[in-house]
Motif scaffolding. Structure first.
Motif, PDB file in Angstrom:
ATOM      1  N   THR A  49      83.532-106.470 -13.251  1.00 28.85           N
ATOM      2  CA  THR A  49      83.849-107.673 -14.029  1.00 28.85           C
ATOM      3  C   THR A  49      84.613-108.691 -13.192  1.00 28.85           C
ATOM      4  N   ILE A  53      83.124-112.342 -12.370  1.00 33.91           N
ATOM      5  CA  ILE A  53      83.700-113.605 -12.844  1.00 33.91           C
ATOM      6  C   ILE A  53      83.931-114.559 -11.683  1.00 33.91           C
ATOM      7  N   ALA A  73      91.025-113.018 -24.244  1.00 28.51           N
ATOM      8  CA  ALA A  73      90.265-111.757 -24.157  1.00 28.51           C
ATOM      9  C   ALA A  73      90.618-110.795 -25.278  1.00 28.51           C
ATOM     10  N   TYR A  78      89.194-107.232 -19.577  1.00 30.05           N
ATOM     11  CA  TYR A  78      90.155-108.286 -19.222  1.00 30.05           C
ATOM     12  C   TYR A  78      90.972-107.916 -17.987  1.00 30.05           C
ATOM     13  N   ASN A 132      86.659-114.480 -23.161  1.00 28.92           N
ATOM     14  CA  ASN A 132      86.084-113.137 -23.102  1.00 28.92           C
ATOM     15  C   ASN A 132      86.498-112.411 -24.387  1.00 28.92           C
ATOM     16  N   TYR A 164      82.581-116.458 -20.968  1.00 30.14           N
ATOM     17  CA  TYR A 164      82.064-115.245 -20.321  1.00 30.14           C
ATOM     18  C   TYR A 164      81.383-114.344 -21.353  1.00 30.14           C
ATOM     19  N   MET A 191      75.796-111.857 -24.287  1.00 31.09           N
ATOM     20  CA  MET A 191      76.561-112.275 -23.117  1.00 31.09           C
ATOM     21  C   MET A 191      75.680-113.173 -22.253  1.00 31.09           C
TER      22      MET A 191
END
Length: 254
Positions: A49, A53, A73, A78, A132, A164, A191
């Motif tokens: 992740t 990102i 998040a 996160y 998120n 995201y 997503m």
């Protein structure tokens, strides 16, 4: 489906979408179902992740070096995201209704209300907001309970938004003139970005995890274990994750 058939979700159960699977029917028919634990210590897919990102931000030409970034998040990914952002010397604030972890080691404060004075104060000088917020379904910006898009525009017309994995009012954001990526709604629970940004390896690993979960469940059912026993035995593996009691209770009563 035969009585010993099983279903392996190649994602974590919190990502469950009603339209993808009739969970109530599966539970009534005795079909064993488990999801994958993407954050397991042996084959950790969730760790991507952070790298993901950074890649997405780079492709969208969002600069993060020493920037002020708000991360909104509500899911376990996160941690990897925040870790990646602060590695670029960004000043990060986490906004979350459900996360209460201690992030003092990262010098990252947690704010539990997006409409609080602390959150608004940070937004005023914020460079980037990353959303998120899945599995939370409410719109973070716009909608009944979200922060007003017009208020956001008035508070900081230069702030950039990256969705995201979450829900916002894309139409209002577009009309406001705020910079947002993506600009098109991917659909609730979908997503807009995948691990494809990082090449084939993360996707292959995720598929391997899903297959392993299916293998464990299938072997248990074929060995004579009932559904509950098969799931309980499989959950001893670090690769498997179960639905929450709230999710199961809801579908049992559906």
């Amino acid at each position: 489906m035969k009585k010993t058939a099983v279903i392996s979700l190649m994602w974590e159960p919190w990502e469950f979408r009603e339209k993808d699977l009739d969970l109530s029917a599966c539970m009534k028919k005795g079909i064993a179902i488990l999801g994958v634990n993407e954050d397991n210590p042996i084959l950790n897919v969730m760790k991507y992740t952070g790298e993901n990102i950074l890649q997405i931000l780079s492709k969208n030409k969002f600069s993060i070096k020493r920037k002020r970034i708000m991360v909104i998040a509500e899911n376990r990914s996160y941690f990897h995201m925040v870790k990646a952002l602060i590695s670029h010397e960004s000043k990060v604030v986490l906004v979350s209704e459900s996360i209460h972890d201690n992030l003092n080691n990262f010098n990252v404060p947690i704010i539990h209300d997006l409409k609080s004075s602390a959150a608004i104060s940070f937004i005023k000088n914020c460079d980037l907001i990353i959303i998120n917020s899945a599995p939370l379904k409410k719109k973070i910006f716009g909608g009944k309970n979200g922060l007003s898009v017009s208020f956001l525009k008035k508070t900081n017309p230069d702030v950039k938004i990256l969705v995201y994995f979450g829900n916002v009012d894309y139409e209002k954001i577009k009309k406001s003139g705020l910079i947002c990526s993506p600009m098109k709604n991917p659909g609730l629970g979908h997503m807009p970005w995948t691990l494809d940004f990082l090449g084939p390896k993360p996707t292959i690993e995720l598929n391997a995890l899903g297959l392993k979960v299916g293998e464990l469940l299938a072997k248990n059912r074929l060995s004579g274990f009932n559904v509950d026993e098969a799931e309980k035995k499989a959950l001893k593996s670090p690769f498997c994750l179960n639905f929450t009691m709230a999710q199961k209770k809801y579908h049992k009563n559906a």
